[in-house]
Design a protein around this motif. Structure first.
Motif, PDB file in Angstrom:
ATOM      1  N   ARG A  24      31.896  43.353  56.319  1.00 18.62           N
ATOM      2  CA  ARG A  24      31.414  42.722  55.083  1.00 18.62           C
ATOM      3  C   ARG A  24      31.760  43.630  53.922  1.00 18.62           C
ATOM      4  O   ARG A  24      31.395  44.820  53.913  1.00 18.62           O
ATOM      5  CB  ARG A  24      29.902  42.512  55.145  1.00 18.62           C
ATOM      6  CG  ARG A  24      29.334  41.928  53.871  1.00 18.62           C
ATOM      7  CD  ARG A  24      28.517  40.686  54.175  1.00 18.62           C
ATOM      8  NE  ARG A  24      28.008  40.061  52.959  1.00 18.62           N
ATOM      9  CZ  ARG A  24      28.574  39.016  52.386  1.00 18.62           C
ATOM     10  NH1 ARG A  24      29.648  38.481  52.889  1.00 18.62           N
ATOM     11  NH2 ARG A  24      28.052  38.486  51.306  1.00 18.62           N
ATOM     12  N   LEU A  25      32.502  43.077  52.948  1.00 19.78           N
ATOM     13  CA  LEU A  25      32.826  43.819  51.738  1.00 19.78           C
ATOM     14  C   LEU A  25      31.765  43.529  50.688  1.00 19.78           C
ATOM     15  O   LEU A  25      31.364  42.372  50.506  1.00 19.78           O
ATOM     16  CB  LEU A  25      34.209  43.426  51.210  1.00 19.78           C
ATOM     17  CG  LEU A  25      35.388  43.624  52.151  1.00 19.78           C
ATOM     18  CD1 LEU A  25      36.700  43.390  51.411  1.00 19.78           C
ATOM     19  CD2 LEU A  25      35.384  44.999  52.791  1.00 19.78           C
ATOM     20  N   LEU A  26      31.314  44.595  50.017  1.00 19.27           N
ATOM     21  CA  LEU A  26      30.275  44.489  48.992  1.00 19.27           C
ATOM     22  C   LEU A  26      30.842  44.919  47.653  1.00 19.27           C
ATOM     23  O   LEU A  26      31.366  46.037  47.520  1.00 19.27           O
ATOM     24  CB  LEU A  26      29.077  45.362  49.360  1.00 19.27           C
ATOM     25  CG  LEU A  26      28.416  45.059  50.706  1.00 19.27           C
ATOM     26  CD1 LEU A  26      27.351  46.096  51.017  1.00 19.27           C
ATOM     27  CD2 LEU A  26      27.825  43.646  50.691  1.00 19.27           C
ATOM     28  N   PRO A  97      51.651  47.276  43.251  1.00 21.27           N
ATOM     29  CA  PRO A  97      51.234  48.224  42.214  1.00 21.27           C
ATOM     30  C   PRO A  97      49.716  48.273  42.073  1.00 21.27           C
ATOM     31  O   PRO A  97      49.012  47.323  42.445  1.00 21.27           O
ATOM     32  CB  PRO A  97      51.877  47.660  40.947  1.00 21.27           C
ATOM     33  CG  PRO A  97      52.045  46.202  41.210  1.00 21.27           C
ATOM     34  CD  PRO A  97      52.268  46.065  42.692  1.00 21.27           C
ATOM     35  N   ALA A  98      49.231  49.381  41.550  1.00 16.43           N
ATOM     36  CA  ALA A  98      47.799  49.492  41.247  1.00 16.43           C
ATOM     37  C   ALA A  98      47.422  48.316  40.351  1.00 16.43           C
ATOM     38  O   ALA A  98      48.191  47.909  39.478  1.00 16.43           O
ATOM     39  CB  ALA A  98      47.495  50.816  40.568  1.00 16.43           C
ATOM     40  N   GLY A  99      46.242  47.772  40.594  1.00 15.95           N
ATOM     41  CA  GLY A  99      45.771  46.622  39.833  1.00 15.95           C
ATOM     42  C   GLY A  99      46.008  45.304  40.537  1.00 15.95           C
ATOM     43  O   GLY A  99      45.407  44.291  40.178  1.00 15.95           O
ATOM     44  N   THR A 100      46.877  45.295  41.551  1.00 18.87           N
ATOM     45  CA  THR A 100      47.107  44.070  42.312  1.00 18.87           C
ATOM     46  C   THR A 100      45.821  43.673  43.013  1.00 18.87           C
ATOM     47  O   THR A 100      45.099  44.523  43.532  1.00 18.87           O
ATOM     48  CB  THR A 100      48.224  44.269  43.361  1.00 18.87           C
ATOM     49  OG1 THR A 100      49.427  44.622  42.694  1.00 18.87           O
ATOM     50  CG2 THR A 100      48.440  43.011  44.194  1.00 18.87           C
ATOM     51  N   ARG A 101      45.564  42.394  43.036  1.00 16.45           N
ATOM     52  CA  ARG A 101      44.365  41.895  43.701  1.00 16.45           C
ATOM     53  C   ARG A 101      44.756  41.186  44.981  1.00 16.45           C
ATOM     54  O   ARG A 101      45.743  40.449  45.022  1.00 16.45           O
ATOM     55  CB  ARG A 101      43.613  40.966  42.765  1.00 16.45           C
ATOM     56  CG  ARG A 101      43.077  41.783  41.596  1.00 16.45           C
ATOM     57  CD  ARG A 101      42.473  40.970  40.521  1.00 16.45           C
ATOM     58  NE  ARG A 101      42.014  41.902  39.486  1.00 16.45           N
ATOM     59  CZ  ARG A 101      41.188  41.573  38.529  1.00 16.45           C
ATOM     60  NH1 ARG A 101      40.713  40.357  38.453  1.00 16.45           N
ATOM     61  NH2 ARG A 101      40.818  42.461  37.636  1.00 16.45           N
ATOM     62  N   SER A 107      36.316  34.611  50.813  1.00 20.23           N
ATOM     63  CA  SER A 107      35.755  34.969  49.511  1.00 20.23           C
ATOM     64  C   SER A 107      35.937  36.417  49.082  1.00 20.23           C
ATOM     65  O   SER A 107      35.757  36.728  47.904  1.00 20.23           O
ATOM     66  CB  SER A 107      34.263  34.626  49.473  1.00 20.23           C
ATOM     67  OG  SER A 107      33.561  35.367  50.461  1.00 20.23           O
ATOM     68  N   ALA A 108      36.266  37.322  49.976  1.00 14.08           N
ATOM     69  CA  ALA A 108      36.367  38.740  49.607  1.00 14.08           C
ATOM     70  C   ALA A 108      37.625  38.993  48.776  1.00 14.08           C
ATOM     71  O   ALA A 108      38.659  38.344  48.963  1.00 14.08           O
ATOM     72  CB  ALA A 108      36.394  39.616  50.855  1.00 14.08           C
ATOM     73  N   ALA A 109      37.523  39.937  47.862  1.00  9.12           N
ATOM     74  CA  ALA A 109      38.680  40.330  47.057  1.00  9.12           C
ATOM     75  C   ALA A 109      38.611  41.826  46.763  1.00  9.12           C
ATOM     76  O   ALA A 109      37.532  42.381  46.545  1.00  9.12           O
ATOM     77  CB  ALA A 109      38.726  39.546  45.747  1.00  9.12           C
ATOM     78  N   LEU A 153      36.152  43.771  44.617  1.00 10.66           N
ATOM     79  CA  LEU A 153      35.864  42.949  43.439  1.00 10.66           C
ATOM     80  C   LEU A 153      34.921  41.793  43.748  1.00 10.66           C
ATOM     81  O   LEU A 153      34.227  41.309  42.860  1.00 10.66           O
ATOM     82  CB  LEU A 153      37.160  42.368  42.870  1.00 10.66           C
ATOM     83  CG  LEU A 153      38.198  43.365  42.371  1.00 10.66           C
ATOM     84  CD1 LEU A 153      39.441  42.628  41.920  1.00 10.66           C
ATOM     85  CD2 LEU A 153      37.625  44.219  41.251  1.00 10.66           C
ATOM     86  N   ALA A 154      34.954  41.313  45.011  1.00 12.40           N
ATOM     87  CA  ALA A 154      34.112  40.170  45.386  1.00 12.40           C
ATOM     88  C   ALA A 154      33.644  40.320  46.825  1.00 12.40           C
ATOM     89  O   ALA A 154      34.429  40.670  47.709  1.00 12.40           O
ATOM     90  CB  ALA A 154      34.884  38.862  45.218  1.00 12.40           C
ATOM     91  N   ASP A 155      32.358  40.049  47.029  1.00 10.61           N
ATOM     92  CA  ASP A 155      31.753  40.101  48.362  1.00 10.61           C
ATOM     93  C   ASP A 155      32.430  39.124  49.313  1.00 10.61           C
ATOM     94  O   ASP A 155      32.930  38.079  48.890  1.00 10.61           O
ATOM     95  CB  ASP A 155      30.287  39.659  48.303  1.00 10.61           C
ATOM     96  CG  ASP A 155      29.361  40.646  47.631  1.00 10.61           C
ATOM     97  OD1 ASP A 155      29.812  41.720  47.229  1.00 10.61           O
ATOM     98  OD2 ASP A 155      28.165  40.306  47.508  1.00 10.61           O
TER      99      ASP A 155
END
Length: 176
Positions: A24-26, A97-101, A107-109, A153-155
């Motif tokens: 689980r990403l928080l 690159p850094a900043g890529t999402r 739902s996780a990001a 960035l997103a759970d």
């Protein structure tokens, strides 16, 4: 688009992480239950320097294609062995690159903060592995092949088989 091959975590500060059925990403913290979870830095060497610095290494992603390359060089490597939380397949993590999402699963990001800089602990795990995760380009510049680091960035829950979808880097000043 790529996919998640494996997910791993470890409650203590150990080199390798244990493969799991899901993680689980928080948002703003990292992987629930992992030793490196938190808003501020958790890597012990960085904590000694400045424990108040932001944790830009909340989630470590590594490409399974590196494992194939390392196995070809005689190393015995499995998901989680090199301390990564998410093992991917089919996406060139090192070119991001850094900043890529990256969107993981439903739902996780995460947002890429940079390449992982492998340390000497990797040679304690298997002798010669540090050199095998580094290379040089034609101009003599160092190439780090041990995956990327990111912030959440997103759970969301992430499982093997989930999609990994890349979105463009955040605009200048819009990322972290």
């Amino acid at each position: 688009m790529g996919s998640v091959l494996a997910v791993s975590l470890c409650h203590g500060h150990h080199f390798s992480k244990t493969p799991s059925l899901s993680i689980r990403l928080l948002t703003g913290f990292g992987v629930a239950g992992d030793a490196h979870m938190g808003e501020t830095v958790k890597h012990r060497s960085r904590v000694r320097k400045d424990p108040t610095q932001p944790n830009l290494r909340q989630v470590h992603l590594m490409h399974a294609e590196l494992f194939d390359d390392l196995r070809g060089q005689g190393f015995d490597i499995q998901p989680g062995d090199l301390g990564e939380n998410v093992t991917t397949s089919g996406i060139d993590l090192l070119a991001l690159p850094a900043g890529t999402r990256l969107h993981l699963g439903a739902s996780a990001a995460v947002e890429v903060t940079g390449l992982r800089n492998p340390c000497v602990q990797i040679d304690t795990f298997q002798n010669g592995l540090l050199a095998a995760t580094l290379d040089k380009d034609d101009a003599g510049n160092l190439i780090r092949k041990a995956g990327i680091m990111s912030i959440v960035l997103a759970d969301g829950d992430v499982r093997p088989g989930d999609a990994v979808v890349r979105t463009p880097a955040a605009p200048a000043g819009g990322g972290r």
